[in-house]
Design a protein around this motif. Structure first.
Motif, short mmCIF file in Angstrom:
data_model
loop_
_atom_site.label_atom_id
_atom_site.label_comp_id
_atom_site.label_asym_id
_atom_site.label_seq_id
_atom_site.Cartn_x
_atom_site.Cartn_y
_atom_site.Cartn_z
N LEU A 387 0.89 -1.23 0.04
CA LEU A 387 0.11 0.02 -0.08
C LEU A 387 0.85 1.36 -0.11
CD1 LEU A 387 -2.66 -1.08 2.64
CD2 LEU A 387 -3.02 -0.70 0.19
N VAL A 388 1.88 1.26 1.00
CA VAL A 388 2.77 2.27 0.87
C VAL A 388 3.53 2.75 -0.45
CG1 VAL A 388 5.18 3.23 1.89
CG2 VAL A 388 3.35 2.23 3.50
N ALA A 389 3.85 1.36 -1.09
CA ALA A 389 4.53 1.54 -2.54
C ALA A 389 3.66 2.15 -3.39
CB ALA A 389 5.06 0.18 -2.82
N ALA A 390 2.40 1.81 -3.37
CA ALA A 390 1.31 1.87 -4.41
C ALA A 390 0.96 3.52 -4.22
CB ALA A 390 -0.01 1.36 -4.16
N VAL A 391 1.28 4.14 -3.01
CA VAL A 391 1.11 5.52 -2.75
C VAL A 391 2.23 6.19 -3.55
CG1 VAL A 391 0.48 7.52 -1.13
CG2 VAL A 391 -0.45 5.63 -0.99
N ASP A 392 3.38 5.77 -3.11
CA ASP A 392 4.77 6.34 -3.92
C ASP A 392 4.80 6.28 -5.17
OD1 ASP A 392 5.41 6.51 -1.29
OD2 ASP A 392 6.69 4.97 -1.04
N ASP A 393 4.13 5.19 -6.09
CA ASP A 393 4.35 5.39 -7.32
C ASP A 393 3.14 5.48 -8.05
OD1 ASP A 393 2.42 3.29 -7.26
OD2 ASP A 393 3.87 1.47 -7.56
#
Length: 576
Positions: A387-393
């Motif tokens: 989820l954090v990576a999805a926000v980042d990308d």
């Protein structure tokens, strides 16, 4: 019962739900007792299964007692406050708030993880607790620890401490809590007020132990014996009966201060495979779903939370399971049905989702589809990382996570309150007896009279079943070991991967045949005196069964599902 009496009973049910909707009074402020039907004054034949049976009520017409849903959705002020609170969380903590893992390890270790990782709460199972009655104090202590852990992490809202406690085969905490049968018993009683009483009773005992969310009621519409996963968990094959039971249980749980979660959207009762073990396709057209599976969810759209199903519905989305389908969760549930509550995924560890997407991608795809709470990912840490990576990308926005966290926090604040009294484990035995009296159904033989002689000879079922009936009979002064033959049909159609259940066995022949769970096999059994269905095997159920055998209480239920030539609504209870 004549047509006028049936119509009057339905009007009373509609009046109740309108009252509940208008007032949402706490338990102490209004009567929750359903009126148990009175015994027959004389023996008579049961209602037939053709022209005499009450017709099945479809989606398009007839009484819809759940048209107005008991609602305790968050207020605008609660949503605003929750939005301000979750905006203060880091993106990692925001993502973790949406994740509700299966509890693992000791209660103290789980509490530490809750505080350090920032998870929203836990799904608690029986294997997290010690055996026997020691489970009750252990559960209460663990839940207190989880509550303190959330507070220590700086969060000012309740933890999402959830438990599957539908009754019947899905009962995570048994005695000394009051034991209730599965929802099909409530379908047989078809009494919305009684359903509310049961929800309030079960909910109060759970809330007294510190649970804040109950993963119930099940409002799937079963198709009968071809349904391998839901079975007796469903109240009925009649969508309106299901909606009435669901409305009553929802109101009762809210009365008790615990958040109910209706399941499994868009309906799991009409598929013929199990999502615990792989991909399941719902082949029905959208028109068919609107007439059957979607009816309870549409009528109960004011409920605080709905759980998804991992089924593929080609009529809406040819490829993706509902849990990860934007067309199903956002297009159908949010936009068409206008559901404003919390969308909770079914367990993301189940093979239908985890086997295809993996823990991280499943979490991201569920949120993209419209889900708010990510229940039991196969790897909770991987879900948060994804989820954090999805926000980042840019796959997800932080605002999207805030939207779900806002809804989650506000729903918990709105629905969770102190348990009403009584809330002690086992304090609602009278409610269990009331349900047994209202739900036991007789589909052959003479109604209302004594069905046995001075003694009974018990066979079938499991050793535990036979012992339970023996105890109930002896307590009522009925001799056991010889006399009228009573054959118990055990087993359940709930055959999910975690609970294989019992085999139903071949044809039974006896003076009296009793189906303890799903009633379908009664169609082929031979009973010289009577066929009965109890839809459960709790102590209160066996005591109620003995009362029917002795003629002290008429079998007041009616069939909530078709059994051979016996249609929905058949049974001695139809004449009361």
């Amino acid at each position: 019962m004549n047509g006028r009496a049936i119509a009057g009973g339905r009007r009373r049910a509609a009046g109740l739900v309108a009252l509940v909707t208008a007032t949402m009074l706490p338990v102490a402020a209004c009567s929750l007792a359903g009126s148990a039907p009175q015994a027959h004054s004389s023996a008579q034949a049961p209602a037939g299964s053709d022209e005499n049976a009450r017709p099945q009520e479809g989606a398009a017409g007839g009484q819809t007692a759940a048209d107005e849903t008991p609602s305790r959705l968050p207020s605008a002020a609660q949503l605003s406050a929750a939005r301000a609170d979750v905006a203060k969380l880091s993106t990692r903590r925001l993502a973790a708030q949406l994740v509700v893992p299966r509890q693992s390890g000791s209660a103290s270790a789980a509490a530490t993880a809750l505080q350090q990782q920032g998870y929203g709460g836990y799904a608690v199972f029986r294997d997290n607790l010690p055996a026997g009655s020691a489970a009750v104090p252990a559960a209460k202590a663990a839940n207190q620890g989880f509550t303190r852990a959330v507070e220590a992490s700086g969060r000012t809202w309740p933890a999402f401490i959830s438990i599957d406690q539908e009754g019947g085969p899905v009962t995570r905490l048994d005695a000394p809590l009051t034991m209730f049968p599965a929802a099909m018993a409530l379908g047989a009683a078809d009494d919305q007020g009684l359903a509310r009483t049961v929800g309030a009773a079960s909910g109060a005992e759970l809330r007294g132990l510190g649970y804040t969310v109950v993963l119930a009621p099940d409002v799937d519409v079963t198709i009968g014996a071809q349904d391998p996963t839901i079975g007796v968990r469903s109240p009925s094959s009649d969508p309106q009966r299901v909606a009435r039971v669901g409305a009553g249980l929802t109101a009762g749980y809210l009365d008790a201060g615990i958040v109910p979660t209706l399941k499994h959207f868009p309906g799991h009762g009409s598929v013929t495979a199990d999502t615990h073990v792989g991909t399941v396709v719902q082949p029905a057209s959208l028109a068919a779903l609107r007439q059957r599976d979607l009816v309870p969810f549409a009528q109960l759209k004011g409920a605080p939370a709905i759980m998804t199903a991992h089924i593929v519905v080609p009529a809406l989305d040819r490829d993706r399971p509902a849990t990860v389908s934007h067309k199903v969760l956002t297009g159908l549930l949010r936009e068409e049905l206008r559901f404003g509550g919390l969308i909770v995924t079914d367990a993301l560890e189940m093979a239908a989702v985890s086997g295809r997407f993996g823990a991280g991608k499943a979490a991201v795809e569920a949120v993209r589809a419209g889900a708010d709470v990510l229940l039991m990912p196969a790897d909770p840490a991987a879900a948060v990382d994804a989820l954090v990576a999805a926000v980042d990308d840019g796959t997800l926005t932080r605002a999207r996570l805030e939207e779900s966290a806002t809804r989650m926090v506000a729903t918990l604040r709105a629905g969770v309150h102190a348990a009403p009294e009584p809330s002690a484990p086992g304090s609602h035995q009278q409610v269990a007896k009331q349900l047994a009296a209202a739900s036991i159904t007789q589909i052959s033989g003479q109604c209302g009279g004594k069905l046995v002689g001075s003694g009974i000879s018990i066979s079938g079922g499991s050793e535990v079943d036979r012992a339970a009936l023996t105890r109930a009979a002896q307590a009522a002064g009925l001799r056991t070991g010889s006399g009228t033959t009573v054959a118990l049909r055990g087993g359940s159609t709930y055959r999910a991967a975690e609970n294989a259940g019992e085999a139903g066995g071949g044809r039974l022949t006896a003076d009296i045949v009793v189906a303890l769970d799903a009633p379908y096999a009664l169609a082929n059994d031979r009973a010289r005196v009577a066929k009965l269905a109890t839809f459960g095997r709790t102590p209160a159920t066996f005591a109620g069964l003995v009362d029917v055998l002795l003629g002290r209480q008429a079998a007041a239920g009616t069939l909530p599902v078709a059994v051979g030539d016996h249609a929905i609504g058949s049974g001695c209870g139809r004449e009361q």
